[in-house]
Design a protein around this motif. Structure first.
Motif, PDB file in Angstrom:
ATOM      1  N   GLU A   1      22.237  19.994 -53.721  1.00 15.74           N
ATOM      2  CA  GLU A   1      22.142  20.621 -52.400  1.00 15.74           C
ATOM      3  C   GLU A   1      20.700  21.053 -52.108  1.00 15.74           C
ATOM      4  O   GLU A   1      20.241  20.911 -50.975  1.00 15.74           O
ATOM      5  N   ARG A   2      20.002  21.568 -53.095  1.00 23.06           N
ATOM      6  CA  ARG A   2      18.610  21.925 -52.856  1.00 23.06           C
ATOM      7  C   ARG A   2      17.795  20.681 -52.515  1.00 23.06           C
ATOM      8  O   ARG A   2      17.003  20.683 -51.565  1.00 23.06           O
ATOM      9  N   ASP A   3      18.007  19.611 -53.249  1.00 17.34           N
ATOM     10  CA  ASP A   3      17.212  18.403 -53.028  1.00 17.34           C
ATOM     11  C   ASP A   3      17.619  17.665 -51.758  1.00 17.34           C
ATOM     12  O   ASP A   3      16.856  16.832 -51.258  1.00 17.34           O
ATOM     13  N   THR A   4      18.785  17.961 -51.252  1.00 14.75           N
ATOM     14  CA  THR A   4      19.107  17.475 -49.905  1.00 14.75           C
ATOM     15  C   THR A   4      18.126  18.101 -48.921  1.00 14.75           C
ATOM     16  O   THR A   4      17.609  17.424 -48.014  1.00 14.75           O
ATOM     17  N   GLY A   5      17.833  19.383 -49.106  1.00 17.97           N
ATOM     18  CA  GLY A   5      16.776  20.014 -48.308  1.00 17.97           C
ATOM     19  C   GLY A   5      15.420  19.375 -48.580  1.00 17.97           C
ATOM     20  O   GLY A   5      14.645  19.113 -47.652  1.00 17.97           O
ATOM     21  N   LYS A   6      15.164  19.098 -49.856  1.00 16.82           N
ATOM     22  CA  LYS A   6      13.863  18.533 -50.221  1.00 16.82           C
ATOM     23  C   LYS A   6      13.598  17.192 -49.543  1.00 16.82           C
ATOM     24  O   LYS A   6      12.508  16.971 -49.006  1.00 16.82           O
ATOM     25  N   VAL A   7      14.600  16.289 -49.522  1.00 12.39           N
ATOM     26  CA  VAL A   7      14.346  14.979 -48.899  1.00 12.39           C
ATOM     27  C   VAL A   7      14.222  15.091 -47.385  1.00 12.39           C
ATOM     28  O   VAL A   7      13.563  14.264 -46.743  1.00 12.39           O
ATOM     29  N   ILE A   8      14.852  16.106 -46.813  1.00 12.62           N
ATOM     30  CA  ILE A   8      14.667  16.340 -45.364  1.00 12.62           C
ATOM     31  C   ILE A   8      13.203  16.725 -45.103  1.00 12.62           C
ATOM     32  O   ILE A   8      12.511  16.115 -44.282  1.00 12.62           O
ATOM     33  N   VAL A   9      12.746  17.738 -45.828  1.00 12.94           N
ATOM     34  CA  VAL A   9      11.386  18.239 -45.609  1.00 12.94           C
ATOM     35  C   VAL A   9      10.364  17.146 -45.933  1.00 12.94           C
ATOM     36  O   VAL A   9       9.377  16.953 -45.208  1.00 12.94           O
ATOM     37  N   GLU A  10      10.615  16.405 -46.998  1.00 17.40           N
ATOM     38  CA  GLU A  10       9.738  15.290 -47.369  1.00 17.40           C
ATOM     39  C   GLU A  10       9.552  14.297 -46.224  1.00 17.40           C
ATOM     40  O   GLU A  10       8.449  13.892 -45.903  1.00 17.40           O
ATOM     41  N   ARG A  11      10.660  13.945 -45.567  1.00 19.47           N
ATOM     42  CA  ARG A  11      10.571  12.983 -44.455  1.00 19.47           C
ATOM     43  C   ARG A  11       9.754  13.558 -43.290  1.00 19.47           C
ATOM     44  O   ARG A  11       8.946  12.859 -42.682  1.00 19.47           O
ATOM     45  N   PHE A  12       9.996  14.837 -42.989  1.00 23.28           N
ATOM     46  CA  PHE A  12       9.264  15.456 -41.877  1.00 23.28           C
ATOM     47  C   PHE A  12       7.770  15.562 -42.208  1.00 23.28           C
ATOM     48  O   PHE A  12       6.924  15.331 -41.345  1.00 23.28           O
ATOM     49  N   GLU A  13       7.458  15.900 -43.474  1.00 27.47           N
ATOM     50  CA  GLU A  13       6.041  16.013 -43.848  1.00 27.47           C
ATOM     51  C   GLU A  13       5.373  14.646 -43.919  1.00 27.47           C
ATOM     52  O   GLU A  13       4.279  14.456 -43.395  1.00 27.47           O
ATOM     53  N   ASN A  14       6.035  13.683 -44.556  1.00 29.98           N
ATOM     54  CA  ASN A  14       5.445  12.342 -44.682  1.00 29.98           C
ATOM     55  C   ASN A  14       5.131  11.728 -43.328  1.00 29.98           C
ATOM     56  O   ASN A  14       4.120  11.061 -43.153  1.00 29.98           O
ATOM     57  N   ASP A  15       6.044  11.933 -42.372  1.00 28.65           N
ATOM     58  CA  ASP A  15       5.862  11.289 -41.066  1.00 28.65           C
ATOM     59  C   ASP A  15       5.274  12.250 -40.050  1.00 28.65           C
ATOM     60  O   ASP A  15       5.222  11.941 -38.859  1.00 28.65           O
ATOM     61  N   ASN A  16       4.854  13.443 -40.563  1.00 29.04           N
ATOM     62  CA  ASN A  16       4.195  14.389 -39.660  1.00 29.04           C
ATOM     63  C   ASN A  16       5.064  14.747 -38.458  1.00 29.04           C
ATOM     64  O   ASN A  16       4.602  14.758 -37.320  1.00 29.04           O
ATOM     65  N   ILE A  17       6.317  14.999 -38.721  1.00 26.12           N
ATOM     66  CA  ILE A  17       7.255  15.345 -37.647  1.00 26.12           C
ATOM     67  C   ILE A  17       7.345  16.866 -37.538  1.00 26.12           C
ATOM     68  O   ILE A  17       7.479  17.567 -38.538  1.00 26.12           O
ATOM     69  N   ASP A  18       7.263  17.364 -36.314  1.00 27.79           N
ATOM     70  CA  ASP A  18       7.405  18.791 -36.067  1.00 27.79           C
ATOM     71  C   ASP A  18       8.891  19.149 -35.985  1.00 27.79           C
ATOM     72  O   ASP A  18       9.592  18.663 -35.085  1.00 27.79           O
ATOM     73  N   PRO A  19       9.391  19.976 -36.908  1.00 29.39           N
ATOM     74  CA  PRO A  19      10.835  20.269 -36.903  1.00 29.39           C
ATOM     75  C   PRO A  19      11.299  21.008 -35.654  1.00 29.39           C
ATOM     76  O   PRO A  19      12.502  21.049 -35.381  1.00 29.39           O
ATOM     77  N   LEU A  20      10.405  21.584 -34.879  1.00 33.89           N
ATOM     78  CA  LEU A  20      10.837  22.190 -33.625  1.00 33.89           C
ATOM     79  C   LEU A  20      10.900  21.162 -32.497  1.00 33.89           C
ATOM     80  O   LEU A  20      11.635  21.350 -31.523  1.00 33.89           O
ATOM     81  N   ALA A  21      10.168  20.069 -32.638  1.00 36.94           N
ATOM     82  CA  ALA A  21      10.206  19.010 -31.624  1.00 36.94           C
ATOM     83  C   ALA A  21      11.330  18.013 -31.908  1.00 36.94           C
ATOM     84  O   ALA A  21      11.827  17.352 -30.998  1.00 36.94           O
ATOM     85  N   ILE A  22      11.692  17.897 -33.171  1.00 38.92           N
ATOM     86  CA  ILE A  22      12.835  17.046 -33.578  1.00 38.92           C
ATOM     87  C   ILE A  22      13.760  17.954 -34.382  1.00 38.92           C
ATOM     88  O   ILE A  22      13.731  17.946 -35.628  1.00 38.92           O
ATOM     89  N   PRO A  23      14.593  18.735 -33.684  1.00 38.11           N
ATOM     90  CA  PRO A  23      15.356  19.779 -34.379  1.00 38.11           C
ATOM     91  C   PRO A  23      16.636  19.277 -35.042  1.00 38.11           C
ATOM     92  O   PRO A  23      17.698  19.894 -34.878  1.00 38.11           O
ATOM     93  N   GLY A  24      16.531  18.167 -35.761  1.00 29.92           N
ATOM     94  CA  GLY A  24      17.701  17.658 -36.449  1.00 29.92           C
ATOM     95  C   GLY A  24      17.346  16.474 -37.306  1.00 29.92           C
ATOM     96  O   GLY A  24      16.279  15.857 -37.135  1.00 29.92           O
ATOM     97  N   VAL A  25      18.266  16.119 -38.216  1.00 24.50           N
ATOM     98  CA  VAL A  25      18.024  15.049 -39.174  1.00 24.50           C
ATOM     99  C   VAL A  25      19.376  14.498 -39.607  1.00 24.50           C
ATOM    100  O   VAL A  25      20.410  15.169 -39.465  1.00 24.50           O
ATOM    101  N   LEU A  26      19.340  13.273 -40.120  1.00 27.09           N
ATOM    102  CA  LEU A  26      20.525  12.715 -40.776  1.00 27.09           C
ATOM    103  C   LEU A  26      20.238  12.608 -42.260  1.00 27.09           C
ATOM    104  O   LEU A  26      19.214  12.037 -42.648  1.00 27.09           O
ATOM    105  N   THR A  27      21.116  13.134 -43.096  1.00 27.42           N
ATOM    106  CA  THR A  27      20.951  12.916 -44.526  1.00 27.42           C
ATOM    107  C   THR A  27      21.783  11.687 -44.887  1.00 27.42           C
ATOM    108  O   THR A  27      22.972  11.626 -44.615  1.00 27.42           O
ATOM    109  N   ILE A  28      21.136  10.725 -45.486  1.00 26.57           N
ATOM    110  CA  ILE A  28      21.730   9.396 -45.665  1.00 26.57           C
ATOM    111  C   ILE A  28      23.078   9.452 -46.384  1.00 26.57           C
ATOM    112  O   ILE A  28      23.233  10.144 -47.393  1.00 26.57           O
ATOM    113  N   GLY A  29      24.027   8.749 -45.820  1.00 25.39           N
ATOM    114  CA  GLY A  29      25.359   8.689 -46.409  1.00 25.39           C
ATOM    115  C   GLY A  29      26.175   9.943 -46.204  1.00 25.39           C
ATOM    116  O   GLY A  29      27.362   9.982 -46.522  1.00 25.39           O
ATOM    117  N   HIS A  30      25.564  10.980 -45.667  1.00 23.13           N
ATOM    118  CA  HIS A  30      26.207  12.275 -45.591  1.00 23.13           C
ATOM    119  C   HIS A  30      26.444  12.687 -44.132  1.00 23.13           C
ATOM    120  O   HIS A  30      27.523  12.460 -43.594  1.00 23.13           O
TER     121      HIS A  30
END
Lengths: 243, 243, 243, 243
Positions: C153-182
């Motif tokens: 569960e912690r690393d589910t958070g980690k891969v979310i944050v990783e994607r936003f940081e890697n792609d330089n996405i502002d979490p307030l401008a894209i206020p949502g994510v899909l966790t793969i398979g989940h």
């Protein structure tokens, strides 16, 4: 203009109106109609009368009294009646040619319309289909321009009957049809059964649509399964239900 | 800031506000809107006023009094009014160019939006379509970057009117449009009719989507069927309904 | 076991519990959850507390009092508390890394899950999308077996944050994510906004699915339209709503 | 005809009837049944009784008292009982061969039926699936004509058990199946769990259908994710819920 035999028991007529009114409301409750897109009729062949929904009246304000009474040719029998559903000539034609039916339902229910608009029969993909329809639910041929311009609603009945006769389909074994580009008609020995068949037709049309998406081979139910499911619910050896 | 002619009958204005408020609520009841994604307006050309939904107010707490009154250019006419729907300039443009319409509806209803997002006209696949729309429901061209950055909402109206004029489409015969990437606008001679057209547009968009899945040939309804169904409901020889 | 600073205003805490409880119920009313598949939390960074739904409690019997209070590491702060949602470590991780958010929502809403299961970002096909999400809604990479088995569960958070940081996405401008398979996680500055974003995500996921069926070319909304719609609702020059 | 051991506690029997009745109603509330297409039973192996829905009785008028009591072979145990669901022999067969289950549910829920009609297992595409079903939800082989004509409902049970035995599937880890061309059966240690599994099966069938539309590669959930999600809810190390 009161042409109806005055000796007709008012009780019988009021009961017919009540049933037809309730059946129209049931279509809306079953999410088969939007706006006023649906109509139900019932025939009493002995008394020579048909009771049908008035045209374009919203379900919310429709009353049992407003149901329209006609003779077996579709001529109005009551003074000050509302206009009957414009599809009345189709109902009349079906009553004339399908001897065993006493009620007709027409809707624009979504999934049945999708198949009608695609011009395709609904194939018997499963037992939900076979429990009610003993084979594919046929789709009519396109009406000719002349048929459409001359007597559209009557000839909508004509192409339905033509398909059943050409393919030797028993209208009691396949109690419904798709009129191409338009939508479903269903029928039955009672008005409740005709409504139930409209519910089933839309449900199996929905299931069949996405069965095809999942299974590009479009395998049908084996005939012996079709027989099994249809006949465990219908005919002399039926063993489903409390009847 | 009270600019409105004080002689305007308050009763007429209150009735307009009530109708527009009710029409906005009707969109939600018909499952055409999520959150606050929809707006309805009505124009009274003689009095020179438009009444439209306020921007971003939830349906649950919205009142008739909150409906916003503007002149025919979209300028506010009441003190302390809420901000009007941000789509007001589109409504204004449509009222200016489509002389016969008195109400406009905009929604993000699901199936209409899917077609708008695909950039495609909704083809007339069936009679449910033809009963209300006398031909394909057009989708506008993409706005240019300059149009979007200069006067986006007004030019949303402009590309709608452009499509109708270029293709010689009568806005009363095709009472709706898809704005590409965005969603549907519908209209009518009354606010109830404009709402009804929004209901029909989403319904036929849904049916057309899966008609294409079932029928890869994408056969259209024959023109003589389109004529028949449109004209049995519209014009001098209409015979549907009680009118 | 009462570890919470006793000076925390009980009124503030009860209000948080009430809001989180109401937000969980709102998910069910919006048809985003089946059974108990959803959870909402809110953080108060000054007080150092998170309030989150208990694990596996049916919505019908859930009370505000049952909401679980933890510190910013997810440690329980109240005696006799129920177990928190098993997804709590994901919420905790998101609060730590996305400074501007005060609420997190997780659901298994149907259409968002379909995209998550397909492992694909939801492309911005229309303005309904752009009104809330300023670009594609990203889907995370698959967690490794080690991540899943160690701290899922912690690393589910980690891969979310990783994607936003890697792609330089502002979490307030894209206020949502899909966790793969989940499934989807959404967030916001308030709990109501986070719920609203969950509603929008499922709606645009639904629209995008069938936009692709209609338009095999998968044309995106032009960037200038994305800008226009996002910024008419967000930021200093927003002009949508009454704010 | 009262064959039941008179010493059976009437309270236990009434409680079973009440639970089975409520479970049948729950299917309708969850939109899993149309008309009377569904049935639930519960077994008490110690007392040697099965309680099952009567055949073809509408949900609206069904009462707890009408639930039908049989022995473990499906023979009626109460005088004046209604006819049991025609699928009773399938339930009986499942109780005999799946030792750990105490309740069986059968529906014609839309999305599960679509997969059954396509003759395909529902692949484990996501965690919503893995939370309840530890692997693909199997679809049975077609029954032979002889099986259908001889003991159709019993042999529907036979092909279910055959598939679980052939593929070494634990019926408690995969608490549901699709019978080809027909529809889903689910089960559980309690009647509520069996109903819940029917809800989940239809939901994951819906999600899986459109996951395939979005992702033509049909990637499955990695096995370690399947393990993680299944075992965080089931077995000795489960940490989901309050249990």
């Amino acid at each position: 203009m009161l042409k109806m035999n005055e000796t007709i028991d008012q009780k019988i007529l009021n009961d017919m109106k009540y049933r037809v009114w309730q059946a129209n409301l049931a279509l809306e409750k079953a999410n088969l109609v939007v706006l006023t897109w649906g109509n139900v009729s019932e025939v009493n062949r002995e008394l020579g009368i048909i009771v049908i929904k008035p045209s374009g009246v919203p379900y919310a304000t429709m009353t049992a009294e407003q149901m329209v009474v006609t003779d077996l040719e579709g001529h109005l029998l009551e003074e000050n009646a509302l206009k009957p559903s414009s599809d009345l000539p189709t109902h009349v034609y079906l009553y004339k040619h399908f001897a065993g039916i006493n009620a007709v339902v027409h809707t624009h229910s979504k999934y049945a319309v999708m198949w009608a608009q695609s011009g395709r029969d609904v194939p018997p993909y499963g037992t939900t289909h076979a429990d009610t329809f003993y084979g594919a639910i046929p789709c009519t041929r396109q009406l000719t321009q002349e048929e459409v311009e001359t007597a559209y609603e009557r000839d909508t009945g004509k192409v339905i009957v033509e398909r059943f006769e050409n393919d030797n389909i028993d209208p009691l074994a396949i109690p419904g049809v798709l009129t191409i580009g338009h939508g479903p008609f269903t029928w039955g020995q009672t008005v409740n059964k005709a409504v139930e068949n409209a519910v089933v037709l839309d449900e199996v049309a929905h299931m069949a649509l996405f069965t095809e998406v999942l299974n590009v081979k479009h395998d049908l139910l084996p005939n012996y399964m079709l027989d099994k499911h249809y006949f465990r619910k219908h005919g002399a050896n039926a063993y489903y239900g409390q009847g």
